[in-house]
Write a protein that holds these residues in place. Structure first.
Motif, short mmCIF file in Angstrom:
data_model
loop_
_atom_site.label_atom_id
_atom_site.label_comp_id
_atom_site.label_asym_id
_atom_site.label_seq_id
_atom_site.Cartn_x
_atom_site.Cartn_y
_atom_site.Cartn_z
N UNK A 108 0.82 -1.21 0.00
CA UNK A 108 0.00 0.00 0.00
C UNK A 108 0.85 1.26 0.00
N UNK A 109 2.02 1.20 0.64
CA UNK A 109 2.92 2.36 0.69
C UNK A 109 4.02 2.29 -0.36
N UNK A 110 4.39 1.08 -0.79
CA UNK A 110 5.44 0.91 -1.80
C UNK A 110 4.85 0.04 -2.91
N UNK A 111 4.37 0.69 -3.95
CA UNK A 111 3.67 -0.04 -5.02
C UNK A 111 4.61 -0.92 -5.83
N UNK A 159 4.12 -0.73 14.19
CA UNK A 159 3.98 0.73 14.32
C UNK A 159 4.64 1.16 15.62
N UNK A 160 5.02 2.45 15.68
CA UNK A 160 5.71 2.99 16.85
C UNK A 160 5.17 4.39 17.14
N UNK A 161 5.09 4.73 18.43
CA UNK A 161 4.62 6.01 18.95
C UNK A 161 3.12 6.19 18.69
N UNK A 162 2.72 6.23 17.43
CA UNK A 162 1.30 6.35 17.09
C UNK A 162 0.87 5.16 16.25
N UNK A 163 -0.44 5.03 16.07
CA UNK A 163 -0.97 3.85 15.39
C UNK A 163 -0.65 3.87 13.90
N UNK A 164 -0.66 5.00 13.26
CA UNK A 164 -0.44 5.06 11.83
C UNK A 164 1.02 5.17 11.41
N UNK A 165 1.95 5.24 12.37
CA UNK A 165 3.38 5.38 12.07
C UNK A 165 3.95 3.99 11.79
N UNK A 166 3.88 3.55 10.54
CA UNK A 166 4.21 2.17 10.18
C UNK A 166 5.64 2.02 9.72
N UNK A 167 6.21 0.86 10.03
CA UNK A 167 7.55 0.47 9.59
C UNK A 167 7.45 -0.91 8.95
N UNK A 168 8.19 -1.11 7.88
CA UNK A 168 8.22 -2.41 7.22
C UNK A 168 9.52 -3.14 7.52
N UNK A 181 15.71 -6.21 6.73
CA UNK A 181 15.73 -4.93 6.02
C UNK A 181 14.51 -4.13 6.45
N UNK A 182 14.72 -2.85 6.77
CA UNK A 182 13.63 -2.03 7.31
C UNK A 182 13.49 -0.74 6.52
N UNK A 183 12.25 -0.24 6.53
CA UNK A 183 11.96 1.06 5.92
C UNK A 183 10.83 1.73 6.68
N UNK A 184 10.94 3.07 6.83
CA UNK A 184 9.87 3.87 7.42
C UNK A 184 8.84 4.12 6.32
N UNK A 185 7.73 3.39 6.37
CA UNK A 185 6.77 3.40 5.25
C UNK A 185 6.05 4.74 5.12
N UNK A 186 5.81 5.43 6.24
CA UNK A 186 5.06 6.69 6.18
C UNK A 186 5.88 7.78 5.50
N UNK A 187 7.20 7.71 5.64
CA UNK A 187 8.07 8.72 5.04
C UNK A 187 8.17 8.48 3.54
N UNK A 188 7.75 9.43 2.71
CA UNK A 188 7.83 9.20 1.26
C UNK A 188 9.25 9.13 0.73
N UNK A 189 10.22 9.67 1.50
CA UNK A 189 11.62 9.63 1.07
C UNK A 189 12.39 8.51 1.80
#
Length: 297
Positions: A114-117, A188-197, A235-243
């Motif tokens: 959903x965040x990385x097409x 997720x961390x801190x808030x519910x919508x702050x997602x990490x993959x 391998x990890x990525x901050x999904x909410x961050x577009x960059x």
């Protein structure tokens, strides 16, 4: 008339009457320095009684939201790496654990897409292997700027700790099996919508590693003899961050993994003092052996 003028000059105003009022002492005496035997008093309470307000101190720990602090629901590698028969008792346990973990991985992969097409399990495994090779090449060259873009803030100190005065020689020889995605989680961390993959990739390859100390002596490994290495990379990525970028976050070391080779340490043994122009070999000096010591329990 003169007498009245002199009388008017002699008139004096009465002395004003001051009544002392008991109030609190409004001064703060700092504690004496160097006095022994005196009972320690609470300076903050004394300052508050004197009307001085101390600024409140906040004992907060700064956090970094660019990456998580650990591996969420880590992948449990099967003992023997799926070489056990599924009909055996241990094989059935591993199979049921794989089914349970794969169900959670499918839900996590949907969230990641959903965040990385452009995310695909096959293409991501090859990209993870490239990140792994580039990160270790940057580590051997001590390229900090490039290493920060390839590994997370949690993984960076784990890779660079203790390598300041050492020389690392690492080389990726070949891949014995194609890398594949075996596990995925979306915490997720801190808030519910702050997602990490977090995606775990299984990588089986041939590598060479040699570590030299600051004197140039070999501590461990070999540059000529390659070894088969089975690794589980996270391998990890901050999904909410577009960059945000996919970066190396850590490794999962199974409990059944063989122990690492011992590190060969270089120590200095004190010898005789040489005179100017004197050679050590000419003395035929023998290193004294330590005496046996009986340790009592």
């Amino acid at each position: 008339i003169n007498k009245n003028a002199e009388a008017s000059l002699d008139l004096r105003h009465p002395v004003p009457l001051y009544l002392p009022v008991r109030t609190k002492k409004r001064y703060f005496i700092p504690p004496a320095v160097g006095l022994k035997g005196k009972r320690e008093e609470n300076t903050e309470a004394k300052a508050r009684a004197a009307g001085i307000v101390f600024r409140q101190q906040y004992f907060e720990r700064p956090i970094n939201i660019a990456c998580t602090a650990g591996i969420f629901d880590p992948y449990i590698p099967p003992e023997g790496d799926a070489r056990l028969s599924t009909l055996s008792k241990e094989g059935l346990k591993q199979r049921t654990e794989q089914i349970r973990q794969s169900a959670g991985s499918q839900l996590a992969i949907r969230k990641i897409k959903e965040h990385d097409s452009q995310f695909t399990t096959k293409g991501f495994a090859e990209r993870a292997q490239e990140i792994f090779i580039e990160a270790h090449n940057a580590l051997t060259q001590f390229n900090k700027e490039k290493l920060h873009s390839l590994v997370t803030e949690r993984c960076y100190p784990e890779m660079t700790r203790g390598n300041r005065y050492k020389t690392i020689r690492w080389r990726f020889v070949e891949s014995l099996e194609p890398p594949r995605v075996v596990h995925a989680r979306c915490p997720d961390m801190v808030t519910k919508g702050n997602l990490y993959g977090q995606v775990t990739v299984r990588m089986h390859s041939k590598q060479t590693l040699a570590i030299y100390d600051r004197f140039g002596r070999l501590m461990m490994g070999s540059e000529e003899q390659p070894k088969d290495v089975l690794e589980y990379l996270v391998i990890e990525r901050h999904l909410v961050n577009p960059y945000g970028l996919w970066r190396l976050h850590g490794k999962i070391v199974p409990s059944w993994a063989p122990a690492k080779d011992p590190v060969i340490k270089t120590v200095m043994i004190p010898g005789p003092e040489l005179k100017p122009g004197q050679e050590f070999e000419a003395l035929h000096y023998e290193v004294p052996k330590p005496e046996a010591v009986q340790w009592n329990k």
